[in-house]
Design a protein around this motif. Structure first.
Motif, mmCIF file in Angstrom:
data_model
loop_
_atom_site.group_PDB
_atom_site.id
_atom_site.type_symbol
_atom_site.label_atom_id
_atom_site.label_comp_id
_atom_site.label_asym_id
_atom_site.label_seq_id
_atom_site.Cartn_x
_atom_site.Cartn_y
_atom_site.Cartn_z
ATOM 1 N N PHE A 269 -24.585 11.079 -42.110
ATOM 2 C CA PHE A 269 -23.943 12.342 -42.445
ATOM 3 C C PHE A 269 -24.795 13.538 -42.073
ATOM 4 O O PHE A 269 -25.991 13.427 -41.809
ATOM 5 C CB PHE A 269 -23.488 12.412 -43.908
ATOM 6 C CG PHE A 269 -24.538 12.247 -44.977
ATOM 7 C CD1 PHE A 269 -25.474 13.222 -45.233
ATOM 8 C CD2 PHE A 269 -24.539 11.110 -45.780
ATOM 9 C CE1 PHE A 269 -26.394 13.094 -46.255
ATOM 10 C CE2 PHE A 269 -25.453 10.963 -46.805
ATOM 11 C CZ PHE A 269 -26.387 11.957 -47.045
ATOM 12 N N VAL A 270 -24.113 14.670 -42.024
ATOM 13 C CA VAL A 270 -24.742 15.962 -41.777
ATOM 14 C C VAL A 270 -24.924 16.636 -43.131
ATOM 15 O O VAL A 270 -23.986 16.684 -43.933
ATOM 16 C CB VAL A 270 -23.857 16.846 -40.877
ATOM 17 C CG1 VAL A 270 -24.545 18.171 -40.586
ATOM 18 C CG2 VAL A 270 -23.503 16.115 -39.595
ATOM 19 N N ALA A 271 -26.108 17.149 -43.383
ATOM 20 C CA ALA A 271 -26.387 17.767 -44.676
ATOM 21 C C ALA A 271 -26.854 19.204 -44.475
ATOM 22 O O ALA A 271 -28.050 19.472 -44.424
ATOM 23 C CB ALA A 271 -27.452 16.976 -45.429
ATOM 24 N N PRO A 272 -25.920 20.142 -44.341
ATOM 25 C CA PRO A 272 -26.370 21.531 -44.251
ATOM 26 C C PRO A 272 -27.128 21.970 -45.501
ATOM 27 O O PRO A 272 -28.122 22.692 -45.400
ATOM 28 C CB PRO A 272 -25.078 22.325 -44.063
ATOM 29 C CG PRO A 272 -23.977 21.402 -44.431
ATOM 30 C CD PRO A 272 -24.468 20.015 -44.176
ATOM 31 N N TYR A 273 -26.680 21.499 -46.690
ATOM 32 C CA TYR A 273 -27.395 21.849 -47.920
ATOM 33 C C TYR A 273 -26.944 20.885 -49.016
ATOM 34 O O TYR A 273 -26.091 21.204 -49.843
ATOM 35 C CB TYR A 273 -27.101 23.296 -48.320
ATOM 36 C CG TYR A 273 -28.159 23.921 -49.214
ATOM 37 C CD1 TYR A 273 -29.338 24.426 -48.676
ATOM 38 C CD2 TYR A 273 -27.971 24.020 -50.588
ATOM 39 C CE1 TYR A 273 -30.303 25.012 -49.482
ATOM 40 C CE2 TYR A 273 -28.930 24.606 -51.405
ATOM 41 C CZ TYR A 273 -30.093 25.102 -50.844
ATOM 42 O OH TYR A 273 -31.056 25.691 -51.658
ATOM 43 N N TRP A 274 -27.534 19.686 -48.985
ATOM 44 C CA TRP A 274 -27.158 18.620 -49.908
ATOM 45 C C TRP A 274 -27.757 18.920 -51.280
ATOM 46 O O TRP A 274 -28.970 18.839 -51.476
ATOM 47 C CB TRP A 274 -27.667 17.291 -49.370
ATOM 48 C CG TRP A 274 -27.281 16.075 -50.158
ATOM 49 C CD1 TRP A 274 -26.346 15.977 -51.143
ATOM 50 C CD2 TRP A 274 -27.832 14.765 -50.001
ATOM 51 N NE1 TRP A 274 -26.271 14.687 -51.615
ATOM 52 C CE2 TRP A 274 -27.179 13.923 -50.933
ATOM 53 C CE3 TRP A 274 -28.814 14.225 -49.162
ATOM 54 C CZ2 TRP A 274 -27.488 12.567 -51.046
ATOM 55 C CZ3 TRP A 274 -29.121 12.878 -49.275
ATOM 56 C CH2 TRP A 274 -28.460 12.059 -50.201
ATOM 57 N N GLY A 275 -26.896 19.306 -52.205
ATOM 58 C CA GLY A 275 -27.361 19.670 -53.534
ATOM 59 C C GLY A 275 -26.218 19.631 -54.531
ATOM 60 O O GLY A 275 -25.095 19.232 -54.222
ATOM 61 N N ASP A 276 -26.509 20.082 -55.717
ATOM 62 C CA ASP A 276 -25.587 19.958 -56.849
ATOM 63 C C ASP A 276 -24.632 21.151 -56.895
ATOM 64 O O ASP A 276 -24.661 21.970 -57.814
ATOM 65 C CB ASP A 276 -26.415 19.848 -58.129
ATOM 66 C CG ASP A 276 -25.623 19.296 -59.296
ATOM 67 O OD1 ASP A 276 -24.439 18.978 -59.105
ATOM 68 O OD2 ASP A 276 -26.198 19.188 -60.392
ATOM 69 N N VAL A 277 -23.758 21.232 -55.883
ATOM 70 C CA VAL A 277 -22.787 22.325 -55.782
ATOM 71 C C VAL A 277 -21.683 22.144 -56.831
ATOM 72 O O VAL A 277 -21.213 21.031 -57.070
ATOM 73 C CB VAL A 277 -22.159 22.361 -54.372
ATOM 74 C CG1 VAL A 277 -21.013 23.369 -54.311
ATOM 75 C CG2 VAL A 277 -23.212 22.678 -53.321
ATOM 76 N N ASP A 278 -21.263 23.246 -57.424
ATOM 77 C CA ASP A 278 -20.101 23.237 -58.321
ATOM 78 C C ASP A 278 -19.217 24.426 -57.961
ATOM 79 O O ASP A 278 -19.375 25.521 -58.496
ATOM 80 C CB ASP A 278 -20.540 23.316 -59.780
ATOM 81 C CG ASP A 278 -19.372 23.116 -60.747
ATOM 82 O OD1 ASP A 278 -18.208 23.243 -60.310
ATOM 83 O OD2 ASP A 278 -19.620 22.844 -61.942
ATOM 84 N N ASN A 279 -18.285 24.197 -57.031
ATOM 85 C CA ASN A 279 -17.422 25.299 -56.603
ATOM 86 C C ASN A 279 -16.262 25.541 -57.565
ATOM 87 O O ASN A 279 -15.437 26.416 -57.322
ATOM 88 C CB ASN A 279 -16.913 25.088 -55.173
ATOM 89 C CG ASN A 279 -16.154 23.805 -54.996
ATOM 90 O OD1 ASN A 279 -16.662 22.729 -55.337
ATOM 91 N ND2 ASN A 279 -14.946 23.880 -54.456
#
Length: 209
Positions: free
Chosen positions: A31-41
């Motif tokens: 996978f591509v990870a531009p910003y792999w983190g704990d996002v909560d949209n």
């Protein structure tokens, strides 16, 4: 392609994991990870994505790739853009948001990934031991590319450290906030360095598509 809200584009299978790991991954997930983190949209921000053959955008992609890889004639025929727009982190008690983007492109022979970073205000969600009031600490976000084997991968400097907050000012193509990879025959152009002297302290970059 699967666009995951946790800052990852995966191939075939969704990625539910929100606390990142360094590449290469033991289980071989590409996978591509531009910003792999704990996002909560849900708390804030939007995630947009689109496939395009729009001539104007493809011309911009073509121009940029030819600038970064001048020995490889390239004319983009397709692109896929995913944008995380001012997305919040899990457990946030603030209005902080991150804005970043991944662009996948090909001419059917050569393929590239462009990662763009516009505004990064947090590194970590509460479920990854981050501070709900600052979005810092714990296990910070990871950025880069993982092909699924033990050889073809790249960890953007600063990943999983507090320094990833400054990814808007780093680059491998001398454009602060932009990282580019050739992925059909894996190559990382350039050498990771500090931001160019004239760009240090800049608040915005010019890498957006």
């Amino acid at each position: 392609l699967q666009v995951n809200n946790n800052g990852v584009i995966s191939f075939g299978v969704r990625v539910h994991q929100y606390t990142p790991e360094p590449f290469p991954l033991a289980d071989g997930r590409p996978f591509v990870a531009p910003y792999w983190g704990d996002v909560d949209n849900v708390l804030g921000g939007e995630v947009y994505f689109r496939e395009t053959t729009q001539p104007g955008l493809l011309a911009r992609v073509t121009r940029d790739i030819n600038r970064y890889f001048p020995s490889m004639p390239f004319t983009a025929t397709w692109a896929f853009l995913a944008t995380w727009d001012h997305v919040a982190y899990y457990g946030s008690t603030t209005s902080k948001g991150n804005t970043f983007q991944a662009v996948l492109t090909t001419d059917t022979r050569l393929s590239f990934i462009i990662l763009n970073y516009w505004d990064i205000q947090w590194t970590t969600g509460a479920a990854s031991d981050g501070d709900p009031e600052t979005g810092l600490g714990g296990t910070p976000a990871h950025a880069g590319f993982n092909s699924g084997d033990a050889t073809h991968y790249y960890n953007i400097p600063g990943s999983e450290t507090p320094a990833i907050l400054n990814v808007t000012q780093t680059s491998n193509v001398n454009v602060p906030g932009r990282w580019v990879f050739q992925v059909d025959d894996f190559k990382v152009t350039g050498v990771p360095t500090d931001p160019p002297e004239e760009e240090k302290g800049a608040q915005k970059n010019h890498c957006w598509l």
